[in-house]
Motif scaffolding. Structure first.
Motif, short mmCIF file in Angstrom:
data_model
loop_
_atom_site.label_atom_id
_atom_site.label_comp_id
_atom_site.label_asym_id
_atom_site.label_seq_id
_atom_site.Cartn_x
_atom_site.Cartn_y
_atom_site.Cartn_z
N UNK A 228 16.35 -35.39 -5.56
CA UNK A 228 17.66 -34.73 -5.54
C UNK A 228 18.10 -34.34 -6.94
N UNK A 229 19.07 -33.44 -7.00
CA UNK A 229 19.62 -33.08 -8.30
C UNK A 229 20.27 -31.72 -8.29
N UNK A 230 20.81 -31.33 -9.45
CA UNK A 230 21.47 -30.04 -9.64
C UNK A 230 20.51 -29.05 -10.28
N UNK A 231 20.54 -27.80 -9.80
CA UNK A 231 19.66 -26.75 -10.29
C UNK A 231 20.47 -25.48 -10.52
N UNK A 232 19.94 -24.62 -11.38
CA UNK A 232 20.52 -23.29 -11.62
C UNK A 232 19.39 -22.26 -11.58
N UNK A 233 19.61 -21.18 -10.81
CA UNK A 233 18.62 -20.11 -10.74
C UNK A 233 18.71 -19.23 -11.98
N UNK A 234 17.55 -18.92 -12.54
CA UNK A 234 17.42 -18.02 -13.69
C UNK A 234 16.38 -16.97 -13.35
N UNK A 235 16.61 -15.74 -13.76
CA UNK A 235 15.61 -14.71 -13.54
C UNK A 235 14.27 -15.15 -14.12
N UNK A 236 13.25 -15.13 -13.31
CA UNK A 236 11.93 -15.57 -13.77
C UNK A 236 11.49 -14.77 -14.99
N UNK A 237 11.82 -13.51 -15.02
CA UNK A 237 11.41 -12.65 -16.13
C UNK A 237 12.12 -13.01 -17.44
N UNK A 238 13.24 -13.76 -17.36
CA UNK A 238 13.99 -14.09 -18.57
C UNK A 238 13.61 -15.46 -19.15
N UNK A 239 12.69 -16.20 -18.51
CA UNK A 239 12.25 -17.50 -19.03
C UNK A 239 11.51 -17.30 -20.35
N UNK A 259 11.54 -18.86 -6.15
CA UNK A 259 11.48 -18.08 -4.91
C UNK A 259 10.87 -16.70 -5.19
N UNK A 260 10.31 -16.57 -6.37
CA UNK A 260 9.70 -15.31 -6.77
C UNK A 260 10.47 -14.65 -7.89
N UNK A 261 11.53 -13.93 -7.54
CA UNK A 261 12.33 -13.23 -8.53
C UNK A 261 13.09 -14.20 -9.42
N UNK A 262 13.52 -15.33 -8.86
CA UNK A 262 14.30 -16.30 -9.60
C UNK A 262 13.54 -17.63 -9.67
N UNK A 263 13.78 -18.37 -10.77
CA UNK A 263 13.22 -19.71 -10.94
C UNK A 263 14.36 -20.71 -11.07
N UNK A 264 14.32 -21.76 -10.26
CA UNK A 264 15.32 -22.82 -10.33
C UNK A 264 14.94 -23.81 -11.42
N UNK A 265 15.91 -24.19 -12.26
CA UNK A 265 15.68 -25.12 -13.37
C UNK A 265 16.60 -26.32 -13.18
#
Length: 757
Positions: A228-239, A259-265
């Motif tokens: 469990x925990x808190x996540x924030x989606x970031x554009x995968x291309x901006x990592x 999920x493809x376009x976005x990466x959860x951190x």
């Protein structure tokens, strides 16, 4: 909960979101002075008024009424008091009683200069509806004599009602004010995510991947246990490049997933406490192979003092887990507390690693392992000595610099801790039961080993907990220091049942303080020792050592006549061959207590075995070395008088018979060959002079106050001079068995006595 102070008159509070209620709201432009009637209510001194309809909109806000000029309310007179969306409730008024308003002017806001616009955001209340109905009825009555007037009035009433713009009531919907404040819109329940800027709760990663990051950038996973925990989606291309690589490597989806376009951190300070459960570790010992998630955790900790948290449970590891540089692997529950009742429970206490045949923890530079229970797979109480002798593997491997092992408990390995090379290691508070407890070789520069305790835990108790005396011996060594171990400090440790409690092999400048070695009184093994010092070890200090129930308590055989070992304040007892053995080396024993045991009838207190070394004995008490085969001090025939110093006045014998000092042969005196200038050794005060060459001086090692006693084996002449001052200032002719005594004063040897036989 935060305490909020409120001024009853001004409605002061620490919140800018909702202000204290006001009495009335204006319905048009007013004079900001004097008592007056607003919305049908008489406003008197001290009343709070929402002024919202001024011609000069910068004058709008909350004001305090007075008989003279009004003033702005203290909670609405500074820029920091209000923001877009600040809420205000109205308590009275013919039109606006029980209504709510919010400040719709965009930030930033400067009170007194920014034009302030207030928009109603609570649905029209009954008073407003009644007022509108009354207005429509009045219009109809006024046009009652004329159809055209009636039609006009009806149209006016319809227009007034339509201006309210209230959609029909529908289940699971909500009303939202139009952007232009001209009415209200009907919205579905799901549309709430368009208006609320808060994280959404989802059950698991599958549900999280189905979110629309355009609406739900932040979310909380709540039904995956340790993941469990808190996540924030970031554009995968901006990592960043590093983040992208880490996300790709995180196949366990502990920190990253996409999920493809976005990466959860994952959010939060997981860098300082990455829990193995984040990566899917389940626990349950060998039931669940947690190797993959356990190896994933260190990879995402990185460097710089960060921590891997090992949760309370048994986790199975069957590979090499590398603790990264500067990282820490820390058990969540603290050090192992010993046992439950009388039964030692090794698999179910604290944060436990069950090691498979390929499992090991490998330390990097500056890394730490703390408060873990580490046990080899398949260990079951009670372990026999044969089973213990077959143990394999290493629990923790060092081989680098500045690593630490703290508060760990290690069971069932050939080596508990093994390190070859490196420097400045720290081992503190470690306990366990292994064939070899701690093995350190090639360590440089101030290693520290403190407060460790290795004991036959796996054999000492059986179900339901009756102590046993069998199977308590281990084949290896409790602590081995080998090859250099420069300046290592060994303090307050205890090892039981090992062939050598402490094996000190070819090391330099080591200090051992207040350590103990014990074993079984009824099962002493030949060749065992509490402390064994061998193979070139030098500059070793053994202080306050305790050693019992071995063949030898402390055995010193450095292999070099100049290799210095100090044994200060030891207490040795019940060792069936010797309490202390002084072999080849430069050995000083002082402040010792040496005791025999009634079980042992052929023991020596201190045994001197090599005439090529040096030995000094002082301030020693011997107990119970009586009988034909028990000897307090046993001196080998090779020992020379000049290489042994016994301070007789400080040696005490208690129940040691009439001959506490004995030798297997004669107690020889070291010979010196006669010469014109005899070179003195740096030790001893009693020598036999052989040969007939005349003697003119004694050179080398001639320190102030040194005394000599010489026994001559043949007739010869000593020549009086300024450097050899003889009685009567004349040459001395000595015969066989003459004894002469000298003392060094200044640059000369002075005769102090003579006995001619």
């Amino acid at each position: 909960m935060t305490s909020i102070q409120i001024d009853l008159k001004d409605g002061l509070s620490s919140s800018t979101a909702i202000k204290g209620p006001v009495k009335v709201a204006t319905t048009g432009n007013i004079t900001l002075s004097g008592q007056q009637t607003i919305d049908g209510v008489a406003v008197v001194t001290g009343d709070r008024v929402l002024v919202k309809d001024q011609t000069a909109a910068s004058e709008n806000g909350i004001w305090i009424a007075d008989t003279g000029p009004w003033r702005r309310s203290k909670d609405f007179n500074k820029t920091r008091d209000v923001v877009t969306g600040t809420q205000i409730l109205i308590t009275s008024g013919d039109l606006y009683a029980s209504s709510g308003w919010y400040l719709s002017t965009s930030d930033p806001i400067s009170i007194g200069s920014t034009n302030l616009v207030f928009t109603q955001n609570i649905l029209l209340d009954a008073a407003q509806l009644i007022a509108l109905e009354a207005s429509a009825a009045a219009a109809a009555a006024a046009a009652s004599g004329s159809s055209s007037a009636a039609a006009t009035s009806a149209a006016s009433a319809a227009a007034s009602a339509a201006s309210i713009n209230l959609p029909a009531v529908v289940a699971d919907t909500m009303l939202v004010a139009k952007p232009d404040a001209s009415g209200y819109l009907l919205k579905a329940k799901a549309d709430v995510r368009d208006f609320l800027d808060t994280p959404v709760y989802v059950a698991d990663r599958t549900a999280a991947k189905a979110l629309d990051p355009a609406k739900d950038k932040a979310f909380i996973i709540h039904a995956e246990g340790g993941r469990n925990g808190s996540f924030v989606y970031t554009l995968t291309s901006s990592l960043s490049t590093a983040e992208a690589a880490a996300a790709t490597a995180d196949t366990s989806e502990g920190i990253y997933f996409t999920n493809g376009l976005y990466t959860a951190v994952r959010q939060g300070d997981w860098h300082q406490g990455a829990d193995a459960r984040l990566f899917g570790a389940l626990g349950g010992g060998v039931t669940n192979n947690d190797t993959v998630p356990l190896l994933a955790a260190p990879a995402f900790v990185g460097r710089g003092g960060r921590t891997i948290v090992w949760p309370k449970d048994s986790h199975y590891l069957n590979d090499v887990l590398v603790v990264p540089e500067g990282g820490s692997l820390v058990g969540q529950t603290g050090p192992w507390k010993g046992y439950a009742g009388n039964r030692f429970d090794f698999y179910n206490q604290g944060s436990t690693i069950v090691m498979g045949p390929s499992g090991k923890i490998k330390l990097s530079a500056g890394s730490t392992v703390k408060d873990l229970v580490i046990i080899k797979e398949g260990i079951v109480n009670t372990v026999t000595q044969a089973q213990a002798a077959a143990w394999t593997g290493t629990a923790i491997q060092g081989d680098t610099d500045n690593w630490s092992v703290l508060g760990c408990s290690i069971f069932g390995f050939q080596y508990g801790i093994n390190s070859a090379g490196g420097q400045r290691m720290l081992i503190d508070g470690v306990q366990g039961d292994c064939s070899n407890g701690i093995y350190i070789s090639g360590n440089f520069d101030v290693g520290q080993i403190n407060g460790c305790h290795f004991w036959p835990f796996l054999s000492a108790y059986s179900e339901p907990g009756t102590p046993v005396t069998a199977n308590r011996l281990r084949a290896g060594n409790g602590l081995t220091l080998k090859d250099v171990s420069d300046w290592t400090k060994v303090t307050n440790n205890f090892f039981y049942g090992y062939m050598n409690g402490y094996l000190i092999d070819n090391v330099q400048s080591v200090s051992m303080v207040n350590n103990s070695a014990d074993s079984s009184f009824n099962d002493i093994r030949a060749g065992s020792a509490g402390v064994s010092v061998i193979n070139g070890t030098s500059n070793l200090r053994i202080i306050g050592q305790q050693a019992a129930a071995h063949a030898t308590g402390i055995n010193i055989a450095t292999g070099g006549a100049t290799n210095f070992v100090l044994v200060d304040g030891p207490s040795v007892w019940a060792n069936n061959t010797a309490g202390i053995v002084c072999g080849l080396g430069d050995v000083a024993v002082t402040g010792a207590r040496v005791r025999n045991n009634t079980l042992h009838t052929t023991a020596a207190g201190i045994r001197l075995t090599d005439g090529a070394g040096l030995c000094r004995l002082s301030d020693i008490t011997f107990n119970d070395y009586s009988g034909a085969n028990n000897i307090a001090i046993d001196i080998a025939s090779s020992i020379q008088r000049g290489s042994l110093t016994i301070q007789d006045e400080t040696i005490r014998f208690i129940n040691c018979g009439t001959s506490p000092i004995r030798g297997a042969g004669s107690f020889g005196t070291e010979p010196l060959a006669s010469a014109a200038n005899i070179s003195l050794p740096g030790y001893g005060d009693y020598f036999v002079i052989t040969g007939v060459t005349s003697i003119g001086n004694f050179v080398n090692n001639s320190w102030e106050g040194r005394r000599l006693e010489l026994l001559f084996s043949a007739a010869l002449t000593l020549v009086h001079s300024g450097s050899l001052i003889l009685q009567g200032s004349v040459n001395a002719v000595v015969t066989t068995n003459t004894v002469m005594r000298f003392v060094r004063r200044g640059s000369a040897w002075i005769e102090t006595g003579r006995s001619i036989k």
